[in-house]
Design a protein around this motif. Structure first.
Motif, PDB file in Angstrom:
ATOM      1  N   UNK A 128     -36.852  32.894  28.578  1.00 24.80           N
ATOM      2  CA  UNK A 128     -36.485  33.914  29.564  1.00 24.80           C
ATOM      3  C   UNK A 128     -36.526  33.342  30.982  1.00 24.80           C
ATOM      4  N   UNK A 129     -37.455  32.445  31.255  1.00 21.91           N
ATOM      5  CA  UNK A 129     -37.498  31.791  32.567  1.00 21.91           C
ATOM      6  C   UNK A 129     -36.279  30.895  32.757  1.00 21.91           C
ATOM      7  N   UNK A 130     -35.901  30.184  31.710  1.00 17.13           N
ATOM      8  CA  UNK A 130     -34.717  29.324  31.791  1.00 17.13           C
ATOM      9  C   UNK A 130     -33.456  30.155  32.000  1.00 17.13           C
ATOM     10  N   UNK A 131     -33.394  31.308  31.356  1.00 17.04           N
ATOM     11  CA  UNK A 131     -32.234  32.196  31.553  1.00 17.04           C
ATOM     12  C   UNK A 131     -32.132  32.619  33.018  1.00 17.04           C
ATOM     13  N   UNK A 132     -33.252  33.007  33.595  1.00 13.34           N
ATOM     14  CA  UNK A 132     -33.266  33.418  34.999  1.00 13.34           C
ATOM     15  C   UNK A 132     -32.837  32.265  35.899  1.00 13.34           C
ATOM     16  N   UNK A 133     -33.405  31.100  35.678  1.00 11.49           N
ATOM     17  CA  UNK A 133     -33.051  29.926  36.483  1.00 11.49           C
ATOM     18  C   UNK A 133     -31.569  29.595  36.326  1.00 11.49           C
ATOM     19  N   UNK A 134     -31.047  29.686  35.103  1.00  6.13           N
ATOM     20  CA  UNK A 134     -29.637  29.339  34.893  1.00  6.13           C
ATOM     21  C   UNK A 134     -28.724  30.326  35.618  1.00  6.13           C
ATOM     22  N   UNK A 135     -29.071  31.609  35.613  1.00  3.22           N
ATOM     23  CA  UNK A 135     -28.268  32.585  36.353  1.00  3.22           C
ATOM     24  C   UNK A 135     -28.332  32.328  37.854  1.00  3.22           C
ATOM     25  N   UNK A 136     -29.523  32.107  38.370  1.00  2.00           N
ATOM     26  CA  UNK A 136     -29.659  31.844  39.807  1.00  2.00           C
ATOM     27  C   UNK A 136     -28.931  30.569  40.211  1.00  2.00           C
ATOM     28  N   UNK A 137     -29.021  29.536  39.382  1.00  2.00           N
ATOM     29  CA  UNK A 137     -28.334  28.276  39.670  1.00  2.00           C
ATOM     30  C   UNK A 137     -26.826  28.494  39.665  1.00  2.00           C
ATOM     31  N   UNK A 138     -26.341  29.237  38.684  1.00  2.00           N
ATOM     32  CA  UNK A 138     -24.906  29.516  38.606  1.00  2.00           C
ATOM     33  C   UNK A 138     -24.409  30.325  39.798  1.00  2.00           C
ATOM     34  N   UNK A 139     -25.174  31.322  40.196  1.00  3.80           N
ATOM     35  CA  UNK A 139     -24.789  32.140  41.346  1.00  3.80           C
ATOM     36  C   UNK A 139     -24.799  31.304  42.621  1.00  3.80           C
ATOM     37  N   UNK A 140     -25.814  30.476  42.794  1.00  9.83           N
ATOM     38  CA  UNK A 140     -25.871  29.651  44.008  1.00  9.83           C
ATOM     39  C   UNK A 140     -24.698  28.673  44.060  1.00  9.83           C
ATOM     40  N   UNK A 141     -24.309  28.138  42.896  1.00 11.22           N
ATOM     41  CA  UNK A 141     -23.169  27.211  42.839  1.00 11.22           C
ATOM     42  C   UNK A 141     -21.881  27.925  43.213  1.00 11.22           C
ATOM     43  N   UNK A 142     -21.683  29.123  42.700  1.00  9.68           N
ATOM     44  CA  UNK A 142     -20.488  29.893  43.036  1.00  9.68           C
ATOM     45  C   UNK A 142     -20.470  30.281  44.515  1.00  9.68           C
ATOM     46  N   UNK A 143     -21.638  30.618  45.054  1.00  8.82           N
ATOM     47  CA  UNK A 143     -21.714  30.920  46.487  1.00  8.82           C
ATOM     48  C   UNK A 143     -21.293  29.714  47.324  1.00  8.82           C
ATOM     49  N   UNK A 144     -21.738  28.536  46.917  1.00 10.82           N
ATOM     50  CA  UNK A 144     -21.352  27.329  47.642  1.00 10.82           C
ATOM     51  C   UNK A 144     -19.840  27.131  47.566  1.00 10.82           C
ATOM     52  N   UNK A 145     -19.297  27.200  46.359  1.00 14.26           N
ATOM     53  CA  UNK A 145     -17.871  26.921  46.172  1.00 14.26           C
ATOM     54  C   UNK A 145     -16.966  27.930  46.852  1.00 14.26           C
ATOM     55  N   UNK A 146     -17.293  29.219  46.723  1.00 17.63           N
ATOM     56  CA  UNK A 146     -16.356  30.250  47.151  1.00 17.63           C
ATOM     57  C   UNK A 146     -16.721  30.982  48.434  1.00 17.63           C
ATOM     58  N   UNK A 147     -17.913  30.748  48.956  1.00 11.77           N
ATOM     59  CA  UNK A 147     -18.303  31.423  50.198  1.00 11.77           C
ATOM     60  C   UNK A 147     -18.653  30.413  51.292  1.00 11.77           C
ATOM     61  N   UNK A 148     -19.668  29.584  51.051  1.00  9.23           N
ATOM     62  CA  UNK A 148     -20.150  28.748  52.148  1.00  9.23           C
ATOM     63  C   UNK A 148     -19.238  27.559  52.454  1.00  9.23           C
ATOM     64  N   UNK A 149     -18.573  26.996  51.452  1.00  8.46           N
ATOM     65  CA  UNK A 149     -17.647  25.890  51.742  1.00  8.46           C
ATOM     66  C   UNK A 149     -16.444  26.371  52.562  1.00  8.46           C
ATOM     67  N   UNK A 150     -15.820  27.498  52.204  1.00 10.04           N
ATOM     68  CA  UNK A 150     -14.757  27.998  53.085  1.00 10.04           C
ATOM     69  C   UNK A 150     -15.255  28.311  54.494  1.00 10.04           C
ATOM     70  N   UNK A 151     -16.475  28.879  54.598  1.00 16.64           N
ATOM     71  CA  UNK A 151     -17.021  29.135  55.930  1.00 16.64           C
ATOM     72  C   UNK A 151     -17.189  27.839  56.706  1.00 16.64           C
ATOM     73  N   UNK A 152     -17.655  26.815  56.023  1.00 18.16           N
ATOM     74  CA  UNK A 152     -17.904  25.537  56.679  1.00 18.16           C
ATOM     75  C   UNK A 152     -16.605  24.886  57.160  1.00 18.16           C
ATOM     76  N   UNK A 153     -15.595  24.842  56.307  1.00 20.93           N
ATOM     77  CA  UNK A 153     -14.387  24.086  56.637  1.00 20.93           C
ATOM     78  C   UNK A 153     -13.286  24.908  57.289  1.00 20.93           C
TER      79      UNK A 153
END
Length: 95
Positions: free
Chosen positions: A3-28
């Motif tokens: 259950x801890x790994x599931x939580x970490x995997x969801x948070x990691x996936x969400x953070x990766x998507x935030x980087x790709x689709x939110x913060x990288x466009x903001x940056x560039x």
């Protein structure tokens, strides 16, 4: 542990998507690098924790080396951690 790994995997996936689709466009596109630094640092931490947890969960789920490698590669593919959760962690049977 799972259950801890599931939580970490969801948070990691969400953070990766935030980087790709939110913060990288903001940056560039809008020259605003600050969100990318903050989310990037959180993502880096979550990524490392994801890798550690994958190795810790391996014996519990009785994964072979091929499955472990797939689980690890899922962390670098967009939406991969969500697929991994469904395929390799979902529907755990409790005795």
């Amino acid at each position: 542990m799972i259950s801890s790994f599931r939580l970490i995997s969801y948070l990691e996936g969400i953070s990766y998507l935030l980087i790709l689709f939110v913060t990288m466009p903001l940056k560039y596109m809008f020259e605003s690098p600050e969100p990318n630094k903050i989310i990037g640092m959180a993502h880096g931490f979550l990524f490392l924790i994801y890798i550690v947890f994958a190795f810790l969960v391996k014996p519990e789920k009785q994964w072979n080396t091929k499955t472990l490698m797939i689980v690890l590669v899922c962390s670098i593919i967009p939406f991969g951690t969500f697929w991994m959760d469904r395929k390799y962690l979902g529907k755990t049977v409790k005795a």
